[in-house]
Design a protein around this motif. Structure first.
Motif, mmCIF file in Angstrom:
data_model
loop_
_atom_site.group_PDB
_atom_site.id
_atom_site.type_symbol
_atom_site.label_atom_id
_atom_site.label_comp_id
_atom_site.label_asym_id
_atom_site.label_seq_id
_atom_site.Cartn_x
_atom_site.Cartn_y
_atom_site.Cartn_z
ATOM 1 N N LEU A 97 92.282 65.413 31.289
ATOM 2 C CA LEU A 97 92.360 66.437 32.341
ATOM 3 C C LEU A 97 93.693 67.168 32.226
ATOM 4 C CD1 LEU A 97 90.796 67.670 34.685
ATOM 5 C CD2 LEU A 97 91.958 66.116 36.222
ATOM 6 N N THR A 98 93.600 68.467 31.993
ATOM 7 C CA THR A 98 94.802 69.259 31.787
ATOM 8 C C THR A 98 94.445 70.712 32.038
ATOM 9 O OG1 THR A 98 96.455 69.889 30.134
ATOM 10 C CG2 THR A 98 94.264 69.409 29.323
ATOM 11 N N ASP A 99 95.422 71.600 31.840
ATOM 12 C CA ASP A 99 95.081 73.024 31.839
ATOM 13 C C ASP A 99 95.550 73.676 30.534
ATOM 14 O OD1 ASP A 99 97.755 72.952 32.327
ATOM 15 O OD2 ASP A 99 97.719 74.263 34.089
ATOM 16 N N VAL A 100 95.674 72.841 29.505
ATOM 17 C CA VAL A 100 96.038 73.379 28.187
ATOM 18 C C VAL A 100 94.971 74.378 27.753
ATOM 19 C CG1 VAL A 100 96.200 72.778 25.735
ATOM 20 C CG2 VAL A 100 97.405 71.407 27.452
ATOM 21 N N GLY A 101 95.435 75.527 27.270
ATOM 22 C CA GLY A 101 94.519 76.572 26.836
ATOM 23 C C GLY A 101 94.264 77.618 27.900
ATOM 24 N N LEU A 102 94.737 77.349 29.111
ATOM 25 C CA LEU A 102 94.530 78.298 30.206
ATOM 26 C C LEU A 102 95.841 78.987 30.545
ATOM 27 C CD1 LEU A 102 92.270 76.145 32.545
ATOM 28 C CD2 LEU A 102 91.584 77.947 30.965
ATOM 29 N N GLU A 140 88.330 81.744 30.500
ATOM 30 C CA GLU A 140 89.702 82.182 30.735
ATOM 31 C C GLU A 140 90.674 81.705 29.665
ATOM 32 O OE1 GLU A 140 90.861 81.288 34.737
ATOM 33 O OE2 GLU A 140 89.023 82.149 35.571
ATOM 34 N N LEU A 141 90.142 81.211 28.551
ATOM 35 C CA LEU A 141 91.015 80.634 27.533
ATOM 36 C C LEU A 141 91.969 81.658 26.946
ATOM 37 C CD1 LEU A 141 88.450 78.440 25.628
ATOM 38 C CD2 LEU A 141 90.158 77.739 27.298
ATOM 39 N N SER A 142 93.152 81.176 26.626
ATOM 40 C CA SER A 142 94.137 82.047 26.007
ATOM 41 C C SER A 142 94.689 81.346 24.778
ATOM 42 C CB SER A 142 95.255 82.325 27.016
ATOM 43 O OG SER A 142 96.397 82.766 26.338
ATOM 44 N N LEU A 143 94.423 81.923 23.622
ATOM 45 C CA LEU A 143 94.903 81.297 22.391
ATOM 46 C C LEU A 143 96.423 81.389 22.266
ATOM 47 C CD1 LEU A 143 92.226 82.316 19.746
ATOM 48 C CD2 LEU A 143 92.498 80.153 20.938
ATOM 49 N N SER A 144 97.051 82.199 23.099
ATOM 50 C CA SER A 144 98.506 82.307 23.005
ATOM 51 C C SER A 144 99.205 81.168 23.730
ATOM 52 C CB SER A 144 98.966 83.652 23.554
ATOM 53 O OG SER A 144 98.617 83.767 24.921
ATOM 54 N N ASP A 145 98.435 80.268 24.349
ATOM 55 C CA ASP A 145 99.063 79.107 24.984
ATOM 56 C C ASP A 145 99.649 78.207 23.890
ATOM 57 O OD1 ASP A 145 99.824 76.856 26.324
ATOM 58 O OD2 ASP A 145 97.958 76.629 27.454
ATOM 59 N N LYS A 146 100.965 78.100 23.892
ATOM 60 C CA LYS A 146 101.653 77.322 22.854
ATOM 61 C C LYS A 146 101.230 75.859 22.860
ATOM 62 C CE LYS A 146 104.411 80.419 21.119
ATOM 63 N NZ LYS A 146 103.369 81.442 21.381
ATOM 64 N N ARG A 147 100.768 75.411 24.025
ATOM 65 C CA ARG A 147 100.420 73.991 24.116
ATOM 66 C C ARG A 147 99.224 73.635 23.242
ATOM 67 N NH1 ARG A 147 99.797 73.370 30.378
ATOM 68 N NH2 ARG A 147 98.563 75.220 29.946
ATOM 69 N N ILE A 148 98.407 74.621 22.900
ATOM 70 C CA ILE A 148 97.276 74.316 22.009
ATOM 71 C C ILE A 148 97.833 73.690 20.736
ATOM 72 C CG2 ILE A 148 95.467 75.331 20.579
ATOM 73 C CD1 ILE A 148 95.044 77.394 22.811
ATOM 74 N N GLU A 149 98.918 74.282 20.231
ATOM 75 C CA GLU A 149 99.504 73.755 19.000
ATOM 76 C C GLU A 149 100.296 72.469 19.255
ATOM 77 O OE1 GLU A 149 102.226 76.318 16.943
ATOM 78 O OE2 GLU A 149 102.711 74.622 15.642
ATOM 79 N N THR A 150 101.102 72.462 20.330
ATOM 80 C CA THR A 150 101.947 71.281 20.532
ATOM 81 C C THR A 150 101.101 70.052 20.868
ATOM 82 O OG1 THR A 150 102.335 71.888 22.842
ATOM 83 C CG2 THR A 150 103.966 72.602 21.241
ATOM 84 N N TRP A 151 100.042 70.251 21.620
ATOM 85 C CA TRP A 151 99.161 69.120 21.943
ATOM 86 C C TRP A 151 98.482 68.605 20.672
ATOM 87 C CZ3 TRP A 151 101.343 69.884 26.388
ATOM 88 C CH2 TRP A 151 101.059 69.063 27.478
ATOM 89 N N ARG A 152 98.021 69.595 19.870
ATOM 90 C CA ARG A 152 97.360 69.229 18.624
ATOM 91 C C ARG A 152 98.318 68.460 17.712
ATOM 92 N NH1 ARG A 152 95.695 74.474 16.369
ATOM 93 N NH2 ARG A 152 97.767 74.450 15.429
ATOM 94 N N SER A 153 99.562 68.929 17.655
ATOM 95 C CA SER A 153 100.534 68.256 16.792
ATOM 96 C C SER A 153 100.830 66.841 17.267
ATOM 97 C CB SER A 153 101.837 69.051 16.755
ATOM 98 O OG SER A 153 101.580 70.326 16.245
ATOM 99 N N ALA A 154 100.567 66.578 18.538
ATOM 100 C CA ALA A 154 100.777 65.221 19.054
ATOM 101 C C ALA A 154 99.521 64.374 18.899
ATOM 102 C CB ALA A 154 101.193 65.291 20.527
ATOM 103 N N GLY A 155 98.522 64.890 18.202
ATOM 104 C CA GLY A 155 97.331 64.096 17.924
ATOM 105 C C GLY A 155 96.147 64.400 18.820
ATOM 106 N N PHE A 156 96.326 65.335 19.755
ATOM 107 C CA PHE A 156 95.229 65.651 20.670
ATOM 108 C C PHE A 156 94.377 66.769 20.084
ATOM 109 C CE2 PHE A 156 98.058 63.230 23.229
ATOM 110 C CZ PHE A 156 97.206 62.492 24.030
ATOM 111 N N THR A 157 93.192 66.390 19.645
ATOM 112 C CA THR A 157 92.282 67.375 19.072
ATOM 113 C C THR A 157 91.439 68.011 20.156
ATOM 114 O OG1 THR A 157 90.586 65.699 18.761
ATOM 115 C CG2 THR A 157 92.131 66.047 16.949
ATOM 116 N N THR A 158 91.357 67.316 21.286
ATOM 117 C CA THR A 158 90.408 67.719 22.314
ATOM 118 C C THR A 158 91.046 67.566 23.682
ATOM 119 O OG1 THR A 158 88.707 66.782 20.874
ATOM 120 C CG2 THR A 158 88.031 67.356 23.113
#
Lengths: 572, 495
Positions: A97-102, A140-158
């Protein structure tokens, strides 16, 4: 389109990007990093979660899907092979549960101090205060959310992302954290409707301004949803002579979401809250899960008996920073802070299905550290892993497509050089939907820095499109590590890694080139007042100079002089 | 849009008992409590005088026997109360303890949609503190911000039990009304907020009348619908359920008590007239500081009065109060109780009751009734609590002195036959709790201190090391004056 590109080799793609010009967006139709869609990870330790770990196994990924997991799986001829010796493969981690991507929620409409007009404040449940259940995070997704990358780099694919704020803020969506367009991220929508019972504004600010008012409001909304469903059915059957039921967007959206089997997420962090949430699931007769759950150590058996799943907030309670240093809270508060991390172990013991979510954690690297705390407090590591993978997938009804390493599932993988929960373990690769992402360590400076590079720098260079300028906002710490951002007409990128070692600087940003991201390296020398060096990307490089616009007259002149020399000397 | 029958089925049972379930059905049967014998006590029964050197036998949470000398059954826990006084547990008819997230839904003038029963906070330390003051039952009320406030509930102070176990089984739920300055908001206004209707006493009356007119119409719409369904009509759309009006219908049907905050005689009489007009009863007037002026009207209407002992003049509408209020109303035949309205006040309600002996000359028993039996009558729970009688709940307080004495300190408080407050035990446990707190504090302080240390090298932002800043050796003069920063900034300004 893809099938054609799959046949193009990696090197030819680099050429394509290069000819499409440096730092300029190419047509966005390539696979990640220009890489193929077939991968094999050979001879790795595989932890599928759905079954026992496998040593020396091979995973084959094709077009985003796991096509084989076995000791002796056949590797297709055209697959990229990653040597897995010494590596461990886990299912991609899931933040429940998060708002990553929003994008961040808009500021509240009435700024402080401005008088509210009469009629603006909600005056009852019929005004549907702070309710937008029709909002879908998928929209409402925004690909410019930096967390998409930082979360992914921490192992979170989903992640499961939900809109904020409100009593019925909207619909949550399962997202995979990679894609070229917002729609690419969506795995399933909607999967949940979060419900918050906390008053949003204080006494006197409009209905509802108390916890009991919110609860009364929410009861009424669910009743209205039920009524509207019945009334509309009756009206459809025979509209003659019956007053037309008034359309209500809130009820309609909730009814639709329930029809889609969306899970109702109820907040509950203290024992009191959790028990209330359990009662609410009975009252509302909805398929529900609780989020928060940190005082679960007090009520785990009660939750287990109700068979309600819990999403556990990993932002463990601690004394707030900048709070009164003398106020350490009551004994109850101290106990809560001490015992909260033991909740997952208590859940495991009581048979409560649970998953982890990042909550208020802002640095994704802290997520696994927080999980580690619950392992230290008695949770078995494999149970912790399950709560980051298969359990949340099951809770949200997507375990048929992700959450474990199984043939046929989405190729969401995390590849590490050791045990996931060991602090020294490094993530090497993350696969999202079969796209490969390499994880890099930040480079450390070798020698102490000479001078301080901190400040706003104007970088000038000539791209194939012509002369350009961008701004580097650099902050250097005492050991020479550089952090900051680089802003050009294409947007702002965060510096991934950077340092000043004697007078040599080096920093790297990662920007979208074509459909994927590529490293752009800036290196050169710093003479105390200016920068001189080159920008390199995928084998190509150009020169640049950097000056520091400043109010100080002498430096201003200096900058002007440098600018002048740039235009004369560098206009090739 | 049609959501099919599945939706309907899912919901069909959902709300059948929503409103009542939180009040009635959640109280699960409790397991049998210990057998306790209290011996050698001065027993203040409230209903039938004082028994010296008496015993009380408690079984299954009830008073099993009261008498001069009862033989202790096997396994009984014996409490020797020699020189001590036992009275029924105190009942506070106006309390706001044990509520989470605010006692006022203050946004609207009719906030009957809000229900205190849903936000009971079983962790509120005031439950324990009030137990230590001898309180065993409390009427938990919504605040007085609204002409018609939220739904209310009677609880037992079952410290240690979850919120769902607090409600007093079988006690009728209530609803808070408020008259006068609070609902018309003459005592405060919120910056930036529009004034909420009503702003006069006339408006308060109109608000109540308007709400009950709506409530009556709502009841009629359901009655009509049910009749048509009974007559076999098909495909009817039922009235939309309205959680704001349902409690008012319950008031009209006598299933919910009205507890009305008030001060002045005129507003008291106003509500009696409105109640008569709509055919409902006011169960209690709360505060009712001018009750002594209309005691006969209160007695004639059969309305209870729950007042303060001697607290007044804190606002204009409380100027006309007198400490004789409780005694005067009692003498005119009104069932009177003294309440706390405050967690601290609740810890010495015994002494508040005692003041009526000085102001108005009530008897010892009459004074005790103000905080026990009378409050129980007002809340409709006098068959269960309020006096020391065989068969009633074993809700008792043991004092070291006569509870109406200023020296009285509660020693033990018993609820449902369980000792939930024990002064000796409390004192004995304090050291261990202090130690636990200190240890946890140390542990957490250490953990908090560790963190910044780890990050220190990164966090040293070189704010002061701008390229144009040359390190300046601070002059001795500047140091002496503590003016180093000022010297620097002056130098910067001169540039």
């Amino acid at each position: 389109m893809r099938s054609v590109l799959e046949r193009i080799g990696f090197s030819s793609l680099i050429g394509l990007i290069a000819s499409a010009s440096l730092l300029v967006a190419a047509p966005s139709c390539f696979a990640q990093g220009g890489e193929p869609q077939y991968f094999a990870i050979r001879s790795a330790r595989v932890v599928p979660v759905s079954g026992p770990p496998m040593e020396d196994a091979t995973i084959v990924v094709a077009r985003g899907v796991i096509v084989a997991v076995a000791k002796d799986a056949t590797i297709p001829a055209d697959a990229w092979v990653i040597e897995g010796k010494g590596l461990t493969v886990y299912p991609g981690l899931l933040d429940a549960l998060t708002d990553v991507g929003l994008p961040p929620p808009p500021p509240p409409p009435a700024a402080e101090g401005t008088p509210r007009r009469i009629g603006e404040a909600p005056r009852g449940p019929e005004d549907r205060p702070n309710s937008t259940p029709w909002r879908s995070s998928a929209d409402e997704l925004s690909l410019s959310d930096k967390r998409i990358e930082t979360w992914r780099s921490a192992g979170f694919t989903t992640v499961v992302s939900a809109p904020k704020p409100g009593f019925f803020p909207g619909q949550a969506t399962v997202l995979d954290l990679a894609g070229e367009r917002p729609g690419d991220l969506v795995v399933k929508s909607p999967v949940a409707i979060p419900v918050s019972i906390r008053p949003i504004s204080g006494f006197g600010s409009g209905f509802p301004d108390s916890l009991m008012g919110v609860l009364g409001y929410e009861h009424q909304v669910w009743l209205d949803t039920e009524w509207l469903t019945k009334a509309e059915a009756a009206y459809e059957k025979n509209p003659k002579g019956i007053a037309r039921p008034r359309f209500d967007r809130t009820s309609a959206a909730l009814a639709d979401a329930l029809e889609d089997h969306a899970l109702v997420l109820l907040s509950g962090n203290t024992a009191l809250d959790i028990r209330r949430a359990l009662e609410l699931t009975d009252h509302w007769k909805v398929n529900a899960a609780i989020y928060g759950g940190q005082a679960g150590y007090e009520v785990a058996p009660e939750i287990g008996a109700k068979k309600v799943a819990v999403l556990v907030d990993l932002k463990w309670p601690e004394k707030e920073k900048d709070s009164d240093p003398e106020d350490f809270g009551s004994l109850r508060t101290l106990r809560f802070r001490d015992r909260a991390p033991s909740t997952p172990a208590a859940f495991a013991k009581a048979g409560v299905k649970f998953a982890f979510y990042s909550g208020a954690i802002t640095n994704p690297k802290d997520i696994l550290k927080a999980v580690k705390k619950s392992i230290d407090a008695g949770l078995a590591p494999d149970a912790a892993l399950r709560a980051l993978t298969l359990s949340p997938a099951e809770i949200y009804g997507v375990s048929d497509r992700l959450g474990s390493i199984e043939k046929g599932k989405i190729a969401n993988l995390v590849i590490t050089d050791g045990d996931l929960f060991n602090e020294k373990t490094k993530m090497k690769y993350v696969f999202v939907d079969g796209r490969r992402f390499e994880i890099r360590e930040i480079e450390r400076p070798k020698d102490p820095p000479k001078g301080d590079i901190t400040g706003k720098w104007r970088l000038s260079y000539t791209s194939p499109e012509g002369p350009e300028e961008s701004t580097a906002d650099l902050t250097m710490s005492s050991d020479g590590t550089i952090t900051g951002t680089l802003t050009s007409k294409r947007g702002t990128a965060t510096i991934l890694s950077g340092y000043l070692s004697t007078d040599r600087f080096n920093f790297i940003i990662n920007i979208p080139i074509g459909p994927s991201f590529a490293d752009v390296t800036f290196n050169g020398t710093f003479d105390g007042t200016s920068l001189k060096g080159s920008i390199s990307v995928q084998g190509f490089s150009i020169d640049f100079t950097g000056t520091k616009p400043t109010n100080s007259s002498s430096l201003g002149k200096l900058a002007g002089a440098y600018r002048g020399s740039y235009y004369e000397g560098d206009a090739r | 849009m049609s959501h099919g029958n599945r939706m309907c089925a899912r919901f069909s049972l959902a709300f059948a008992a929503l409103l009542f379930s939180s009040v009635f059905s959640i109280a699960a049967p409790r397991e049998a409590g210990p057998v306790i014998l209290i011996q050698n006590a001065t027993i203040l029964t409230v209903t039938h005088g004082t028994l010296e050197h008496g015993s009380i036998l408690i079984k299954d949470g009830k008073i099993a026997e009261v008498g001069p000398a009862i033989k202790a059954p096997k396994d009984a826990k014996v409490i020797d109360a020699a020189g001590q006084f036992v009275m029924p547990g105190i009942i506070d008819c106006h309390s706001h303890i044990a509520v989470e997230g605010g006692i006022n839904e203050g946004s609207i003038s009719v906030s009957s949609i809000a229900n205190i029963a849903e936000v009971l906070d079983s962790d509120d330390i005031n439950i324990y503190r009030d137990l230590a003051g001898g309180v065993t039952t409390a009427n938990i009320l919504h605040g007085s911000a609204n002409a018609i406030g939220g739904q209310t509930i009677v609880i037992k102070l079952r410290w240690g039990q979850p919120a769902s176990k607090l409600p007093f089984e079988g006690a009728l739920p209530g609803i808070k009304f408020a008259l006068g300055e609070n609902p018309k908001r003459s005592n405060f206004s919120l910056p930036g907020q529009p004034k909420r209707y009503p702003s006069t006493r006339m408006g308060v009356e109109e608000t109540i009348r308007g709400a009950f007119t709506e409530g009556r119409d709502y009841k009629n719409s359901w009655d009509t619908y049910n009749k048509r369904v009974a007559a076999g009509e098909k495909n009817l759309i039922p009235p939309r359920r309205d959680l704001r009006l349902e409690p008012l219908v319950e008031v009209l049907e006598g299933k919910r008590y009205v507890h009305s905050h008030c001060y002045r005689e005129d507003e008291i009489l106003m509500l009696l007239r409105v109640a008569k007009e709509f055919g409902f009863k006011v169960r209690t007037f709360q505060h009712v500081l001018e009750g002594y002026k209309v005691a006969d009207e209160l007695a004639a209407a059969g309305v209870g009065a729950s007042t303060f002992s001697d607290w007044w003049a804190y606002k204009v509408e409380a100027y006309e109060a007198i400490p004789y209020n409780a005694a005067v109303m009692t003498r005119r035949g009104v069932v009177v109780s003294i309440n706390s309205d405050d967690a601290e006040e609740a810890t010495h309600l015994n002494q508040e009751a005692a003041k009526t002996i000085k102001y108005g000359g009530l008897t010892h028993d009459e004074a005790l009734k103000l905080v026990t039996l009378n409050a129980a009558i007002q809340l409709g729970i006098d068959k269960r609590v309020g006096s020391i009688d065989v068969g009633k709940d074993a809700d008792l307080v043991i004092y070291n002195h006569d509870p109406l004495s200023a020296y009285a300190v509660a020693q033990k408080t018993i609820v449902d036959g369980r000792v939930l407050f024990d002064r000796d035990k409390d004192i004995a446990e304090r050291a261990a709790l202090e130690k636990e707190k200190k240890d946890l504090l140390e542990k957490q302080k250490k953990a908090a201190e560790k963190k910044p240390d780890e990050k220190k090298p990164d966090e040293k932002k070189p704010e002061t090391k701008k390229p144009d800043d040359k390190p300046k050796p601070p002059s001795d003069a500047a140091r002496r004056d503590g003016g180093e920063e000022m010297v620097d900034s002056l130098a910067g300004g001169a540039q």
